[in-house]
Design a protein around this motif. Structure first.
Motif, mmCIF file in Angstrom:
data_model
loop_
_atom_site.group_PDB
_atom_site.id
_atom_site.type_symbol
_atom_site.label_atom_id
_atom_site.label_comp_id
_atom_site.label_asym_id
_atom_site.label_seq_id
_atom_site.Cartn_x
_atom_site.Cartn_y
_atom_site.Cartn_z
ATOM 1 N N ALA A 129 -6.068 9.188 18.157
ATOM 2 C CA ALA A 129 -4.748 9.330 17.537
ATOM 3 C C ALA A 129 -4.172 10.714 17.834
ATOM 4 O O ALA A 129 -4.900 11.708 17.886
ATOM 5 C CB ALA A 129 -4.841 9.101 16.036
ATOM 6 N N SER A 130 -2.862 10.795 17.984
ATOM 7 C CA SER A 130 -2.203 12.070 18.298
ATOM 8 C C SER A 130 -1.962 12.965 17.081
ATOM 9 O O SER A 130 -2.169 14.180 17.165
ATOM 10 C CB SER A 130 -0.867 11.812 19.010
ATOM 11 N N PRO A 131 -1.495 12.439 15.938
ATOM 12 C CA PRO A 131 -1.159 13.324 14.815
ATOM 13 C C PRO A 131 -2.277 14.262 14.359
ATOM 14 O O PRO A 131 -1.993 15.430 14.062
ATOM 15 C CB PRO A 131 -0.762 12.344 13.704
ATOM 16 N N PRO A 132 -3.556 13.820 14.281
ATOM 17 C CA PRO A 132 -4.589 14.772 13.829
ATOM 18 C C PRO A 132 -4.749 15.976 14.760
ATOM 19 O O PRO A 132 -5.162 17.055 14.310
ATOM 20 C CB PRO A 132 -5.869 13.919 13.830
ATOM 21 N N LYS A 167 0.825 -1.207 0.000
ATOM 22 C CA LYS A 167 0.000 0.000 0.000
ATOM 23 C C LYS A 167 0.861 1.259 0.000
ATOM 24 O O LYS A 167 0.557 2.248 -0.695
ATOM 25 C CB LYS A 167 -0.928 -0.015 1.223
ATOM 26 N N GLU A 168 1.934 1.248 0.793
ATOM 27 C CA GLU A 168 2.822 2.413 0.832
ATOM 28 C C GLU A 168 3.488 2.645 -0.517
ATOM 29 O O GLU A 168 3.643 3.791 -0.958
ATOM 30 C CB GLU A 168 3.890 2.215 1.907
ATOM 31 N N ALA A 222 -4.991 6.318 -1.475
ATOM 32 C CA ALA A 222 -4.067 5.340 -0.886
ATOM 33 C C ALA A 222 -3.590 5.793 0.488
ATOM 34 O O ALA A 222 -3.541 4.989 1.432
ATOM 35 C CB ALA A 222 -2.875 5.125 -1.824
ATOM 36 N N TYR A 223 -3.258 7.085 0.617
ATOM 37 C CA TYR A 223 -2.776 7.567 1.910
ATOM 38 C C TYR A 223 -3.890 7.616 2.948
ATOM 39 O O TYR A 223 -3.648 7.387 4.142
ATOM 40 C CB TYR A 223 -2.117 8.937 1.762
ATOM 41 N N ARG A 224 -5.098 7.880 2.525
ATOM 42 C CA ARG A 224 -6.216 7.843 3.483
ATOM 43 C C ARG A 224 -6.461 6.414 3.970
ATOM 44 O O ARG A 224 -6.797 6.199 5.147
ATOM 45 C CB ARG A 224 -7.475 8.418 2.844
ATOM 46 N N GLU A 225 -6.296 5.443 3.079
ATOM 47 C CA GLU A 225 -6.424 4.041 3.499
ATOM 48 C C GLU A 225 -5.313 3.662 4.484
ATOM 49 O O GLU A 225 -5.555 2.922 5.447
ATOM 50 C CB GLU A 225 -6.387 3.127 2.274
ATOM 51 N N LEU A 226 -4.104 4.182 4.241
ATOM 52 C CA LEU A 226 -3.005 3.904 5.157
ATOM 53 C C LEU A 226 -3.241 4.544 6.526
ATOM 54 O O LEU A 226 -2.944 3.947 7.564
ATOM 55 C CB LEU A 226 -1.686 4.411 4.557
ATOM 56 N N ILE A 227 -3.779 5.759 6.522
ATOM 57 C CA ILE A 227 -4.091 6.427 7.792
ATOM 58 C C ILE A 227 -5.158 5.646 8.545
ATOM 59 O O ILE A 227 -5.090 5.480 9.768
ATOM 60 C CB ILE A 227 -4.541 7.874 7.535
ATOM 61 N N ASP A 228 -6.140 5.145 7.805
ATOM 62 C CA ASP A 228 -7.180 4.341 8.443
ATOM 63 C C ASP A 228 -6.594 3.060 9.040
ATOM 64 O O ASP A 228 -7.059 2.576 10.069
ATOM 65 C CB ASP A 228 -8.262 4.004 7.411
ATOM 66 N N ARG A 229 -5.553 2.550 8.398
ATOM 67 C CA ARG A 229 -4.896 1.333 8.877
ATOM 68 C C ARG A 229 -4.060 1.616 10.127
ATOM 69 O O ARG A 229 -4.022 0.818 11.063
ATOM 70 C CB ARG A 229 -4.019 0.773 7.755
ATOM 71 N N ASN A 230 -3.374 2.753 10.131
ATOM 72 C CA ASN A 230 -2.533 3.127 11.280
ATOM 73 C C ASN A 230 -2.603 4.639 11.480
ATOM 74 O O ASN A 230 -1.764 5.389 10.964
ATOM 75 C CB ASN A 230 -1.082 2.690 11.046
ATOM 76 N N ASP A 276 -1.768 6.535 13.800
ATOM 77 C CA ASP A 276 -0.712 7.165 14.596
ATOM 78 C C ASP A 276 0.595 7.324 13.824
ATOM 79 O O ASP A 276 1.581 7.786 14.397
ATOM 80 C CB ASP A 276 -0.450 6.333 15.857
ATOM 81 N N ASN A 277 0.608 6.962 12.544
ATOM 82 C CA ASN A 277 1.825 7.096 11.737
ATOM 83 C C ASN A 277 1.892 8.510 11.164
ATOM 84 O O ASN A 277 1.151 8.870 10.249
ATOM 85 C CB ASN A 277 1.830 6.055 10.616
ATOM 86 N N ASN A 278 2.809 9.306 11.688
ATOM 87 C CA ASN A 278 2.911 10.716 11.308
ATOM 88 C C ASN A 278 3.290 10.892 9.837
ATOM 89 O O ASN A 278 2.873 11.856 9.187
ATOM 90 C CB ASN A 278 3.939 11.403 12.206
ATOM 91 N N MET A 279 4.061 9.954 9.296
ATOM 92 C CA MET A 279 4.520 10.070 7.910
ATOM 93 C C MET A 279 3.349 10.058 6.927
ATOM 94 O O MET A 279 3.384 10.762 5.905
ATOM 95 C CB MET A 279 5.471 8.917 7.592
#
Length: 425
Positions: free
Chosen positions: A297-300, A228-229, A247-255, A257-260
């Motif tokens: 989650a902290s990043p948002p 996915k990345e 793709a990045y929204r799906e990754l955010i939904d998966r994790n 807390d990942n700031n990247m």
């Protein structure tokens, strides 16, 4: 093997036994074999060299070094003697001398795989990429059926900038592997090779080829997160913004807390190319939605505090700090420390933490008018944060006073003593 001993002789058998004793760590028995050989052949260089290697393993380093030098004087044309001296230099981290010895040993015995393997390790240690490439090429010629030989040579080409050559080497290896009717390589190792080929395509700017390769072998790649990345990255580099955003929204939904992932989503949405007012408004809207979707989650919550101007952050900063302090997060200050380059944000943080401490002492709540009283531990974490705040600003007396108050309140919290020690330092 000792070249001066005829096959089948007593000395040849003793030499082989000494070598086995060294490999099995039976050092005393190995020394007995060495003494037996040297009694009849006192100037035999390779036996002296192997004895030096055994003594080095027994922590007799000075004696081992002298013996290794003596072995070379008796047999300067022995690859084993040069190899042993190189091993002794490597033991004391003298890699330059070690490299010279291994190179000399490889000239004398160019097909000795042990010497070549040790030589390659030292070359990569010293960042001698060209030498490493030549050594791995020689090793590949000798052990072409070994998977590691192909991959190590591809990596050596990659390190020397020959990315097309690295791709060709890995492709050739995969082609040979497909001809094997009973492949023994684990699925995960195979999938990592596919991901490595994609990395090579990206570095050589063959983005379409990388995407085609990923589409072809996606089902064979075990690491689904990496798939996915990689899709997200390739879509972004190819300018397919809608696909990259999805793709990045799906990754955010998966994790979440990942700031990247949030940083890359911002790049895809192109906030940096818009006017400041427009970008700030859309940035706030984006993270308001993300905060609602991922409230734990902290990043948002944190990323708007870092990126937006201080004038619009009062409510966001209050929400983030109060939530974190109520949770009792010892590392809260590390999360906001990057904001201390902005004086307005520093002032906002100081006003909020001061008001928290005042309200807790007076009302037992973080805010005046709160219906529910805060737990007693909340004051500890407020004082803990405030002590770090003033320590960062260089106001050490104030920081020490707050740190000591927190310790007096609850003397069993280890983090409080760590901060006090940092202030006193």
């Amino acid at each position: 093997m000792a070249k001066t001993f005829p096959p089948g002789s007593k000395e040849s058998a003793l030499f082989r036994k000494m070598l086995r004793n060294y490999e099995s760590k039976q050092y005393k028995t190995g020394l007995k074999c060495a003494r037996s050989i040297l009694t009849s052949h006192p100037n035999h260089g390779e036996t002296i060299a192997l004895k030096a290697l055994i003594l080095n393993a027994m922590d007799k380093h000075s004696e081992a070094y002298e013996l290794a030098r003596e072995a070379l004087r008796y047999d300067v044309q022995s690859g084993l003697c040069w190899h042993v001296l190189g091993i002794l230099y490597r033991h004391v981290n003298n890699f330059d001398q070690c490299l010279r010895c291994f190179i000399q040993a490889s000239k004398i015995e160019p097909n000795n795989q042990t010497i070549l393997r040790d030589l390659a390790q030292v070359q990569i240690q010293l960042r001698d990429y060209e030498g490493f490439r030549n050594t791995r090429c020689k090793f590949l010629e000798l052990r072409g059926g070994l998977r590691a030989s192909w991959l190590a040579y591809a990596v050596s080409q990659h390190l020397t900038g020959d990315i097309p050559g690295a791709i060709e080497t890995v492709d050739e290896y995969l082609a040979l592997q497909r001809q094997d009717e009973s492949p023994s390589q684990p699925a995960y190792e195979q999938s990592e090779i596919y991901l490595y080929i994609i990395q090579l395509y990206v570095e050589s700017e063959k983005l379409e080829a990388a995407l085609d390769f990923l589409n072809k072998y996606e089902s064979s790649i075990v690491d689904r997160r990496a798939v996915k990345e990689t899709y997200a990255l390739l879509y972004f580099l190819l300018g397919k913004s809608s696909h990259a955003e999805k793709a990045y929204r799906e990754l955010i939904d998966r994790n979440p807390d990942n700031n990247m992932y949030y940083e890359n989503l911002e790049r895809v949405l192109g906030f940096s190319s818009r006017s400041e007012t427009e970008a700030n408004g859309q940035f706030s809207e984006l993270y308001d939605r993300l905060s609602q979707l991922y409230p734990h989650a902290s990043p948002p919550m944190l990323r708007p505090l870092i990126s937006l101007p201080a004038e619009s952050l009062s409510q966001r900063m209050d929400a983030f700090l109060s939530k974190s302090i109520l949770k009792g997060i010892p590392s809260l200050f590390a999360s906001v420390e990057r904001m201390y380059s902005n004086e307005n944000k520093v002032a906002l943080i100081e006003n909020l933490i001061t008001s928290y401490i005042t309200c807790l002492r007076k009302y037992g709540t973080l805010h005046e008018g709160d219906a529910v009283k805060a737990p007693p531990t909340v004051l500890i974490w407020c004082l803990h944060f405030a002590a770090q705040h003033y320590n960062h600003l260089g106001q050490y007396d104030r920081a020490l006073e707050l740190s000591q108050e927190a310790i007096d309140h609850t003397p069993t919290v280890v983090e409080l003593y760590m901060v006090k020690a940092d202030i006193l330092k």
